[in-house]
Design an enzyme around this catalytic site. Structure first.
Site, PDB file in Angstrom:
ATOM      1  CE  LYS A 214      -2.877   3.186   0.620  1.00  0.00           C
ATOM      2  NZ  LYS A 214      -4.173   3.577   0.173  1.00  0.00           N
ATOM      3  CB  CYS A 268      -3.328   9.139   0.530  1.00  0.00           C
ATOM      4  SG  CYS A 268      -5.000   9.054   1.163  1.00  0.00           S
TER       5      CYS A 268
HETATM    6  N1  SAJ Z   1      -1.530  15.048  -8.711  1.00  0.00           N
HETATM    7  C1  SAJ Z   1      -0.683  15.743  -9.557  1.00  0.00           C
HETATM    8  N2  SAJ Z   1      -0.430  15.190 -10.795  1.00  0.00           N
HETATM    9  C2  SAJ Z   1      -1.010  14.029 -11.203  1.00  0.00           C
HETATM   10  C3  SAJ Z   1      -1.862  13.333 -10.326  1.00  0.00           C
HETATM   11  C4  SAJ Z   1      -2.109  13.874  -9.074  1.00  0.00           C
HETATM   12  O1  SAJ Z   1      -0.139  16.788  -9.231  1.00  0.00           O
HETATM   13  O2  SAJ Z   1      -0.753  13.627 -12.343  1.00  0.00           O
HETATM   14  C5  SAJ Z   1      -1.801  15.600  -7.364  1.00  0.00           C
HETATM   15  C6  SAJ Z   1      -3.283  15.880  -7.114  1.00  0.00           C
HETATM   16  O3  SAJ Z   1      -3.659  17.134  -7.615  1.00  0.00           O
HETATM   17  C7  SAJ Z   1      -3.345  15.802  -5.613  1.00  0.00           C
HETATM   18  C8  SAJ Z   1      -2.319  14.717  -5.283  1.00  0.00           C
HETATM   19  O4  SAJ Z   1      -1.470  14.587  -6.418  1.00  0.00           O
HETATM   20  O5  SAJ Z   1      -2.934  17.015  -5.004  1.00  0.00           O
HETATM   21  C9  SAJ Z   1      -2.894  13.348  -4.952  1.00  0.00           C
HETATM   22  O6  SAJ Z   1      -4.019  13.070  -5.774  1.00  0.00           O
HETATM   23  P1  SAJ Z   1      -4.299  11.641  -6.422  1.00  0.00           P
HETATM   24  O7  SAJ Z   1      -5.539  11.773  -7.204  1.00  0.00           O
HETATM   25  O8  SAJ Z   1      -3.103  11.168  -7.131  1.00  0.00           O
HETATM   26  O9  SAJ Z   1      -4.448  10.658  -5.204  1.00  0.00           O
HETATM   27  P2  SAJ Z   1      -5.272  10.667  -3.814  1.00  0.00           P
HETATM   28  O10 SAJ Z   1      -4.338  11.136  -2.734  1.00  0.00           O
HETATM   29  O11 SAJ Z   1      -6.566  11.375  -3.924  1.00  0.00           O
HETATM   30  O12 SAJ Z   1      -5.544   9.094  -3.649  1.00  0.00           O
HETATM   31  C10 SAJ Z   1      -4.439   8.217  -3.583  1.00  0.00           C
HETATM   32  C11 SAJ Z   1      -4.671   7.048  -4.565  1.00  0.00           C
HETATM   33  N3  SAJ Z   1      -3.439   6.299  -4.725  1.00  0.00           N
HETATM   34  C12 SAJ Z   1      -2.938   5.980  -5.943  1.00  0.00           C
HETATM   35  O13 SAJ Z   1      -3.464   6.326  -6.985  1.00  0.00           O
HETATM   36  C13 SAJ Z   1      -1.706   5.144  -5.976  1.00  0.00           C
HETATM   37  C14 SAJ Z   1      -5.799   6.162  -4.053  1.00  0.00           C
HETATM   38  O14 SAJ Z   1      -5.947   5.016  -4.883  1.00  0.00           O
HETATM   39  C15 SAJ Z   1      -5.518   5.736  -2.615  1.00  0.00           C
HETATM   40  O15 SAJ Z   1      -6.572   4.933  -2.092  1.00  0.00           O
HETATM   41  C16 SAJ Z   1      -5.428   6.988  -1.777  1.00  0.00           C
HETATM   42  O16 SAJ Z   1      -4.311   7.749  -2.263  1.00  0.00           O
HETATM   43  C17 SAJ Z   1      -5.209   6.580  -0.335  1.00  0.00           C
HETATM   44  O17 SAJ Z   1      -6.168   6.695   0.444  1.00  0.00           O
HETATM   45  O18 SAJ Z   1      -4.129   6.082   0.023  1.00  0.00           O
END
Ligand code: SAJ
Length: 417
Positions: A214, A268
Site C-alpha cells: 500500500k 495519502c
Molecule cells: N496530482 C498531480 N499530478 C497528477 C496526479 C495527481 O499533481 O498527475 C496531485 C493531485 O492534484 C493531488 C495529489 O497529487 O494534489 C494526490 O491526488 P491523487 O488523485 O493522485 O491521489 P489521492 O491522494 O486522492 O488518492 C491516492 C490514490 N493512490 C494511488 O493512486 C496510488 C488512491 O488510490 C488511494 O486509495 C489513496 O491515495 C489513499 O487513500 O491512500
C-alpha cells in the site's frame, strides 16, 4: 465464514462508504465515530463528506435500518478499522488514532471475531494491533506472525483501502485488493468478508507485505509526480510548455509521466511515503527527495505569480480552488493553500480566493491580512491576475476570452495545455 454484523470504526472518507456499501449488501453494520456530529448526521441519513452518490447509499442504508452510527463499538462478527494515520511534526507515523480504535474494540471482542486494519499504516502496525489486543484481552489468543499456523481465537489482517476520492463508491467495488494476514488463515477469512462487496480480484499475502504494498503504491505516484514537477521547474524558465513535453514523451510506449501541478496534497500521497522513509531513513533517498520536490512546488508557483507585471503593479490576484484536487471538499495538505500562503509572504496585493466547497477560509489563510473568500464572478471582475490552483468543474465555463487583459497562471493546464 458468514458475517452478519460488522462494526466499522472511523466514519471518514473510507469508513463511511465501506460501512454503507456493506449495509447495502444486507449486512448489519454499526458505524462508530468519536465525533458526535458525524454520528448524528449519519443517523439522519446524511453523509458529512462530499463524494459522488454517497448521500444516496448512506440514506438508503440508514432508512433500511441496516446502518446505524454510534460513538462506541458494540459486539459484532468483524471489526474494520478505518481511522486516520497522520504523521507527527518530525514526519513519523502517528498511530494514536489506531491505538485508540484498537483499545475501543478490545472490551467487546469474542472468540471467532475478525479484526481488519484498513487504515494505511507503516510496516509492523498490524502486528502492533495484535500486540495491543493481546495485552488488553488476556482471555483470548491472537495470531502470531512468527508462528502463523499456531491456533488463535481472533483473526487479524491488513486490507488497505485503495479508493480514489471522487470515485470511492466505484473503486470500492471494482478495485483489486491486497489482503495480508497475521496468521495463516486470517487473509482468507478477511477475503470472505470483502467478497460480499468486492468484484475485483483479492490477492492474499502477509500483513507486513500488504503494508509495504500500500505504501509503495502511493510512493510510486509521488515519485512520478515529482518527476513531472521537476520537469516543470526545468521547462518553465526555458519558455517550454511542460505539458507539451509530458504529452509528447508519453507517446513512447514505455513512458507514462504524470501531470505537473502546484504540488501534491491530500492525506495519502503527501503522507504515506514518509512512513516508508521512517522505517528506513538511510535507504530511501529517492522517496524522500520526491517528497521534497513536491513540497517545494507551491513556493515555485508563488514566485511565478509574484513576478507577473500586473502583480508587481499592485493589482488584485484571484486564486481559484483551494482543495487538494478537483471536485472534492478536502483541504488537507492542500498545495493550493500553500501557494496562497507563500504568495502572501511575497506580495501585499489583495488576494481573492474562490472555493465553491467551503463557506469560510481555512484558519491558516483567515489569519493572514488581505485575503478574502469571494464568489467566482466577483473575484474575476477586478482581478489583474488569475491563478488556477484546483481545476474544479465549476471553473470549466471560464474562457480565455473572459480573462483577456489579465495575467494567467494555470497550474493545472486547463487553459494552457
Ligand atoms: N496530482 C498531480 N499530478 C497528477 C496526479 C495527481 O499533481 O498527475 C496531485 C493531485 O492534484 C493531488 C495529489 O497529487 O494534489 C494526490 O491526488 P491523487 O488523485 O493522485 O491521489 P489521492 O491522494 O486522492 O488518492 C491516492 C490514490 N493512490 C494511488 O493512486 C496510488 C488512491 O488510490 C488511494 O486509495 C489513496 O491515495 C489513499 O487513500 O491512500
Amino acid at each position: 465464514m458468514a458475517f452478519e454484523h460488522v462494526c466499522v470504526i472511523g466514519l471518514g472518507y473510507v469508513g463511511l462508504p465501506t460501512a454503507a456499501v456493506l449495509a447495502s449488501r444486507g449486512i448489519r453494520v454499526t458505524g462508530v465515530d468519536v465525533n458526535v456530529k458525524t454520528v448524528d448526521s449519519i443517523n439522519a441519513g446524511k453523509p458529512h463528506i462530499i463524494e459522488p452518490d454517497l448521500d444516496m447509499v448512506v440514506h438508503g442504508a440508514v432508512a433500511s435500518g441496516q446502518l446505524t452510527a454510534r460513538i462506541t463499538p458494540v459486539p459484532a462478527d468483524a471489526f474494520i478499522i478505518a481511522v486516520p494515520t497522520p504523521f507527527t511534526e518530525d514526519r513519523k507515523p502517528d498511530l494514536s488514532y489506531l491505538e485508540a480504535a484498537t483499545m475501543a474494540i478490545a472490551p467487546v471482542l469474542k472468540k471467532g471475531d475478525l479484526v481488519v486494519v484498513e487504515s494505511t499504516v507503516p510496516v509492523g502496525a498490524t502486528r502492533q494491533v495484535g500486540a495491543w489486543l493481546s495485552a488488553a484481552c488476556s482471555d483470548l489468543t491472537f495470531p502470531d506472525p512468527d508462528a502463523p499456523d499456531a491456533a488463535h481465537d481472533i483473526c487479524i489482517a491488513h486490507s488497505p483501502e485503495r479508493v480514489l476520492p471522487g470515485r470511492v463508491l466505484l473503486e470500492l467495488v471494482r478495485n483489486d485488493r491486497v489482503i495480508g494476514g497475521l496468521g495463516a488463515d486470517c487473509a482468507a477469512c478477511t477475503k470472505s468478508l470483502y467478497a460480499t462487496v468486492v468484484e475485483g480480484d483479492m490477492h492474499l499475502t502477509t500483513a507486513a507485505t500488504a503494508e509495504l504494498v500500500k505504501l509503495s503504491e502511493n510512493a510510486f505516484r509521488d515519485v512520478n509526480i515529482a518527476f513531472a514537477n521537476e520537469l516543470a521547474n526545468v521547462a518553465e524558465p526555458l519558455g517550454i510548455n511542460v505539458r507539451d513535453v509530458v504529452r509528447l514523451a508519453n507517446y513512447h510506449p514505455r513512458v507514462n509521466i504524470l501531470n505537473p501541478g502546484p504540488g501534491v496534497g491530500g492525506h495519502c500521497i503527501a503522507v504515506d511515503p514518509w512512513f516508508i522513509a521512517a522505517s528506513a531513513p538511510d535507504r530511501t533517498p529517492l522517496i524522500q527527495t520526491a517528497r521534497r520536490v513536491n513540497d517545494a512546488r507551491p513556493a515555485a508557483i508563488a514566485d511565478q505569480i509574484a513576478a507577473l507585471a500586473s502583480v508587481q503593479g499592485g493589482g488584485a490576484i484571484a486564486c481559484l480552488g483551494l482543495s487538494y484536487k478537483a471536485d472534492i471538499d478536502d483541504l488537507r495538505e492542500s498545495p493550493s493553500i500553500h501557494v496562497v500562503e507563500e504568495l502572501r509572504k511575497r506580495v501585499a496585493n489583495p488576494i481573492h480566493v474562490v472555493e465553491p466547497h467551503i463557506d469560510a477560509l481555512p484558519p491558516s489563510l483567515a489569519a493572514l491580512d488581505g485575503i478574502a473568500l469571494l464568489a467566482c464572478a466577483d473575484a474575476l471582475a477586478d482581478a489583474a491576475a488569475v491563478v488556477l490552483l484546483t481545476d474544479h468543474k465549476a471553473f470549466s465555463g471560464i474562457t480565455l476570452d473572459a480573462l483577456s487583459g489579465k495575467d494567467i497562471v494555470d497550474t493545472r493546464g486547463v487553459w494552457t495545455s
